[in-house]
Design a protein around this motif. Sequence first.
Motif, PDB file in Angstrom:
ATOM      1  N   ASN A 152     -14.660   0.314  -1.090  1.00 13.80           N
ATOM      2  CA  ASN A 152     -14.791   1.333  -0.303  1.00 13.80           C
ATOM      3  C   ASN A 152     -13.825   1.078   0.926  1.00 13.80           C
ATOM      4  OD1 ASN A 152     -17.162   2.398  -1.237  1.00 13.80           O
ATOM      5  ND2 ASN A 152     -18.370   0.590  -0.797  1.00 13.80           N
ATOM      6  N   PHE A 153     -12.522   0.904   0.544  1.00 16.77           N
ATOM      7  CA  PHE A 153     -11.358   0.810   1.461  1.00 16.77           C
ATOM      8  C   PHE A 153     -11.352   1.985   2.480  1.00 16.77           C
ATOM      9  CE2 PHE A 153      -6.840   0.765   2.767  1.00 16.77           C
ATOM     10  CZ  PHE A 153      -6.986  -0.147   3.938  1.00 16.77           C
ATOM     11  N   HIS A 166       4.893  11.479   5.894  1.00 13.07           N
ATOM     12  CA  HIS A 166       5.646  10.722   6.956  1.00 13.07           C
ATOM     13  C   HIS A 166       4.809   9.492   7.538  1.00 13.07           C
ATOM     14  CE1 HIS A 166       8.949  13.750   7.620  1.00 13.07           C
ATOM     15  NE2 HIS A 166       7.916  14.720   7.290  1.00 13.07           N
ATOM     16  N   LYS A 167       5.493   8.634   7.982  1.00  7.65           N
ATOM     17  CA  LYS A 167       4.876   7.413   8.604  1.00  7.65           C
ATOM     18  C   LYS A 167       4.048   7.858   9.627  1.00  7.65           C
ATOM     19  CE  LYS A 167       4.717   2.998   9.688  1.00  7.65           C
ATOM     20  NZ  LYS A 167       3.568   2.044   9.001  1.00  7.65           N
ATOM     21  N   GLN A 168       2.775   7.228   9.894  1.00  3.72           N
ATOM     22  CA  GLN A 168       1.664   7.710  10.690  1.00  3.72           C
ATOM     23  C   GLN A 168       1.446   9.170  10.559  1.00  3.72           C
ATOM     24  OE1 GLN A 168       2.534   5.706  14.285  1.00  3.72           O
ATOM     25  NE2 GLN A 168       2.010   3.701  13.203  1.00  3.72           N
ATOM     26  N   HIS A 169       1.494   9.799   9.401  1.00  2.00           N
ATOM     27  CA  HIS A 169       1.487  11.475   9.429  1.00  2.00           C
ATOM     28  C   HIS A 169       0.475  12.094  10.215  1.00  2.00           C
ATOM     29  CE1 HIS A 169       1.909  14.976   6.844  1.00  2.00           C
ATOM     30  NE2 HIS A 169       0.488  15.250   7.187  1.00  2.00           N
ATOM     31  N   ASP A 170      -0.589  11.326  10.550  1.00  2.00           N
ATOM     32  CA  ASP A 170      -1.531  11.951  11.504  1.00  2.00           C
ATOM     33  C   ASP A 170      -2.680  10.639  11.778  1.00  2.00           C
ATOM     34  OD1 ASP A 170      -3.452  11.706   9.178  1.00  2.00           O
ATOM     35  OD2 ASP A 170      -2.984  13.773   8.268  1.00  2.00           O
ATOM     36  N   ILE A 225      -5.702   4.370   8.421  1.00  2.00           N
ATOM     37  CA  ILE A 225      -5.420   3.666   6.908  1.00  2.00           C
ATOM     38  C   ILE A 225      -4.474   2.718   7.053  1.00  2.00           C
ATOM     39  CG2 ILE A 225      -5.144   3.963   4.612  1.00  2.00           C
ATOM     40  CD1 ILE A 225      -6.410   6.857   4.778  1.00  2.00           C
ATOM     41  N   GLU A 226      -3.312   3.127   7.454  1.00  2.00           N
ATOM     42  CA  GLU A 226      -1.969   2.109   7.598  1.00  2.00           C
ATOM     43  C   GLU A 226      -2.560   0.972   8.407  1.00  2.00           C
ATOM     44  OE1 GLU A 226       1.140   4.179   9.468  1.00  2.00           O
ATOM     45  OE2 GLU A 226       1.183   5.624   7.968  1.00  2.00           O
ATOM     46  N   GLY A 227      -3.409   1.004   9.535  1.00  2.00           N
ATOM     47  CA  GLY A 227      -3.754   0.072  10.376  1.00  2.00           C
ATOM     48  C   GLY A 227      -4.547  -1.093   9.586  1.00  2.00           C
ATOM     49  N   GLY A 244      -2.117  -9.128   7.299  1.00  2.00           N
ATOM     50  CA  GLY A 244      -1.533  -9.880   8.324  1.00  2.00           C
ATOM     51  C   GLY A 244      -0.097  -9.372   8.895  1.00  2.00           C
ATOM     52  N   TYR A 245       0.020  -8.445   8.913  1.00  2.00           N
ATOM     53  CA  TYR A 245       1.579  -7.625   9.165  1.00  2.00           C
ATOM     54  C   TYR A 245       1.092  -6.466  10.235  1.00  2.00           C
ATOM     55  CZ  TYR A 245       4.358 -10.229   5.859  1.00  2.00           C
ATOM     56  OH  TYR A 245       5.104 -11.466   5.132  1.00  2.00           O
ATOM     57  N   PRO A 246       2.135  -6.378  11.167  1.00  2.00           N
ATOM     58  CA  PRO A 246       2.074  -5.175  12.044  1.00  2.00           C
ATOM     59  C   PRO A 246       2.114  -4.060  11.337  1.00  2.00           C
ATOM     60  CG  PRO A 246       4.239  -6.393  12.440  1.00  2.00           C
ATOM     61  CD  PRO A 246       3.499  -7.214  11.393  1.00  2.00           C
ATOM     62  N   GLU A 247       1.477  -2.961  12.062  1.00  2.00           N
ATOM     63  CA  GLU A 247       1.326  -1.567  11.238  1.00  2.00           C
ATOM     64  C   GLU A 247       2.911  -1.146  10.857  1.00  2.00           C
ATOM     65  OE1 GLU A 247      -0.984   1.395  13.341  1.00  2.00           O
ATOM     66  OE2 GLU A 247      -2.272  -0.181  13.888  1.00  2.00           O
ATOM     67  N   THR A 248       3.703  -1.461  11.777  1.00  2.00           N
ATOM     68  CA  THR A 248       5.516  -1.063  11.593  1.00  2.00           C
ATOM     69  C   THR A 248       5.846  -1.462  10.409  1.00  2.00           C
ATOM     70  OG1 THR A 248       6.074  -2.911  12.854  1.00  2.00           O
ATOM     71  CG2 THR A 248       5.742  -1.227  14.176  1.00  2.00           C
ATOM     72  N   HIS A 249       5.138  -2.612   9.842  1.00  2.00           N
ATOM     73  CA  HIS A 249       5.822  -2.968   8.309  1.00  2.00           C
ATOM     74  C   HIS A 249       5.036  -2.264   7.009  1.00  2.00           C
ATOM     75  CE1 HIS A 249       7.127  -6.133  10.960  1.00  2.00           C
ATOM     76  NE2 HIS A 249       7.699  -6.848  10.084  1.00  2.00           N
ATOM     77  N   VAL A 250       4.091  -1.196   7.481  1.00  2.00           N
ATOM     78  CA  VAL A 250       3.579  -0.479   6.485  1.00  2.00           C
ATOM     79  C   VAL A 250       4.523   0.667   6.189  1.00  2.00           C
ATOM     80  CG1 VAL A 250       1.457   0.826   5.779  1.00  2.00           C
ATOM     81  CG2 VAL A 250       1.184  -1.192   7.072  1.00  2.00           C
TER      82      VAL A 250
END
Length: 161
Positions: A35-36, A80-84, A90-92, A99-105
């Motif tokens: 259930n992710f 696109h990154k952070q499409h909406d 989900i990226e967050g 354990g990484y910042p969202e910028t690394h997804v």
Amino acid sequence: KENEDVNAKPRKARKCGRYVLEQVHSAPNIFVIDNFLTDREITHLARLSAESKFERSYTDTEEGKKIFSSERTSSFTWLHKQHDSITKNIEGRAAEIVGYPETHVEPFQLVRYEKGQAFKTHHDLGPIEGDGNAILMIPPRRVCTFFAYLNTTPRGQGCTE
């Protein structure tokens, strides 16, 4: 869980923030996170998939040349990154788990398989650089990959090995 192997070793579960990760394989480590994605997110990603233009999957050389092969016969598209707001959430969550910042997804890659298609053994590379449209693979290399399945298949059909 209906396809679970009754002869398999017991799964190791570990808590990671608000999630429970069940280890189903080691070397490499593979975890299942039930259930992710919410039903709403699955529906949203399926809609984006239906609206997207897919292209034949390929691998890249170090020089950026596309190689089409029998090892990768699926089709794919990038969002696109952070499409909406939904994909951003989900990226967050993915970033939180590793354990990484969202910028690394990386931006999401949607992959489609028709009967008989495959995406055989391969090695993923690294993080994105640039404007979010171009993917430049540079060190450090990708440390983990999330697979999220938007549908299920009958037992014995379709799988990830």
